[in-house]
Design a protein around this motif. Sequence first.
Motif, mmCIF file in Angstrom:
data_model
loop_
_atom_site.group_PDB
_atom_site.id
_atom_site.type_symbol
_atom_site.label_atom_id
_atom_site.label_comp_id
_atom_site.label_asym_id
_atom_site.label_seq_id
_atom_site.Cartn_x
_atom_site.Cartn_y
_atom_site.Cartn_z
ATOM 1 N N ARG A 1 14.730 -51.492 31.652
ATOM 2 C CA ARG A 1 14.088 -50.197 31.872
ATOM 3 C C ARG A 1 12.664 -50.192 31.326
ATOM 4 O O ARG A 1 11.759 -49.596 31.909
ATOM 5 C CB ARG A 1 14.919 -49.092 31.205
ATOM 6 C CG ARG A 1 14.422 -47.679 31.496
ATOM 7 C CD ARG A 1 15.304 -46.648 30.807
ATOM 8 N NE ARG A 1 15.349 -46.894 29.380
ATOM 9 C CZ ARG A 1 16.455 -46.765 28.635
ATOM 10 N NH1 ARG A 1 17.603 -46.396 29.181
ATOM 11 N NH2 ARG A 1 16.413 -47.014 27.331
ATOM 12 N N THR A 2 12.438 -50.890 30.225
ATOM 13 C CA THR A 2 11.114 -50.936 29.610
ATOM 14 C C THR A 2 10.192 -51.934 30.292
ATOM 15 O O THR A 2 9.030 -51.635 30.577
ATOM 16 C CB THR A 2 11.236 -51.297 28.114
ATOM 17 O OG1 THR A 2 12.037 -50.310 27.457
ATOM 18 C CG2 THR A 2 9.873 -51.363 27.463
ATOM 19 N N GLU A 3 10.715 -53.128 30.600
ATOM 20 C CA GLU A 3 9.871 -54.232 31.050
ATOM 21 C C GLU A 3 9.748 -54.341 32.565
ATOM 22 O O GLU A 3 8.704 -54.744 33.082
ATOM 23 C CB GLU A 3 10.406 -55.549 30.493
ATOM 24 C CG GLU A 3 10.401 -55.611 28.965
ATOM 25 C CD GLU A 3 10.964 -56.915 28.442
ATOM 26 O OE1 GLU A 3 11.223 -57.842 29.258
ATOM 27 O OE2 GLU A 3 11.175 -57.023 27.219
ATOM 28 N N GLN A 4 10.800 -54.027 33.294
ATOM 29 C CA GLN A 4 10.774 -54.174 34.756
ATOM 30 C C GLN A 4 11.700 -53.130 35.371
ATOM 31 O O GLN A 4 12.799 -53.441 35.828
ATOM 32 C CB GLN A 4 11.210 -55.596 35.171
ATOM 33 C CG GLN A 4 10.829 -55.948 36.598
ATOM 34 C CD GLN A 4 11.073 -57.419 36.908
ATOM 35 O OE1 GLN A 4 11.519 -58.174 36.053
ATOM 36 N NE2 GLN A 4 10.780 -57.825 38.125
ATOM 37 N N PRO A 5 11.275 -51.869 35.398
ATOM 38 C CA PRO A 5 12.173 -50.763 35.746
ATOM 39 C C PRO A 5 12.669 -50.764 37.192
ATOM 40 O O PRO A 5 13.619 -50.059 37.497
ATOM 41 C CB PRO A 5 11.336 -49.518 35.442
ATOM 42 C CG PRO A 5 9.929 -49.987 35.425
ATOM 43 C CD PRO A 5 9.950 -51.389 34.951
#
Length: 389
Positions: free
Chosen positions: A26-30
Amino acid sequence: MSDNEFPLVQFMREGFDPVEELARIRTEQPVFPMEIPGGQVVYLVTRYEDVRAVLGDHERFSNDFGNVIGLGSNQEDPGGLGFRDPPEHTRLRKFLTPEFTMRRLRRLEPRVEDIVNEHLDRIEASDKPVDLVESFALPIPSLVVCELLGVPYDERSDFLKISKDRFDFTAGPEASLQAINDAMAFLTDLVVRERQNPGEGLLGQLIRDHGDELDDRTLASMADGLLVGGHDTSTSMLALGSLWLLENPDVAARVRDEDGYVVQVVEELLRYMSVVQVAFPRFAREDLDLFGTPIKKGEMVLCSLAAANRDPKLGDGIEQVLPDREVAGTHLAFGHGIHRCVGAPLAQMEMRIAYPALLRRFPTLRVDGEVPFRKLAIVYGVEKLPVAW
């Protein structure tokens, strides 16, 4: 993070919580591409606002089951309204929506209370320990659906068995297919009899009001969709919510002793548990840019409700159950948009009745044994919940 690194992450949990990898995605590649068997690439959407946007956009995304099995539009499917697009979805949903208003559901409330109390009586009279899944969380939703649909009393034991088999996937795909066929045969027969002599349940009401617009198979499919949408999900919420309350006695005491407090507890537990971990798949109707990621027409998009409902942008303390905290935004446990669960008010009513009744009847209730959680489940839950008092 590389593509395909966590192809099953959307179905994995650690106790009540989604696995840490899901938060990292969710943070790096949503919008996360994953390759599934057969070489097809699907895209997992994890941020709250993004999930809400996809679920609310039926113009650019299709739910049609034909996208899964290669058939034409709106073929018969196992998901009721969940796998249908407008205009057919709109046509069928307008028949169901009036039956799930709070005014209509209040007719069911006394029977839901009776069903809950009857099962609490049986638990009280039984030997300890008791499996709260088998004796409480599993039968109550089935019997509530019986009340809703108008299943005759002398057929409810058969319906309970059909309901249980419908969600038992341990026996393999052939047994699951047979269970689906058995459920549809039972419901089709019920519809035929209701058409001859409409009762007071939902099927009888639909036949009286719209019998000329709905054929028997469509009515049976709608009833099966309500069973699919309202049984396993409610069972899981009753069991998981009860487990959490037993592990958090301060909140449990307020639910037991304060009238009305259960309302906010239920909403927070729905968000926190997100028992339906992934929404019905969506399929791009056209080539599009999905929050910076190019998607081709026909490709599948999966929305992680579990990840979206734990998005830190919703507010502080989102990884905890804090019933008194205001959450920025509305939880997505029932989905969003035109496909939001039509039976949500009934599920909420079940929990608001069942949790306080359980805690009041057994104020010393405690977990008494190992609690095995489901693994790789679309609908998350526990296999059993042994309790004593």
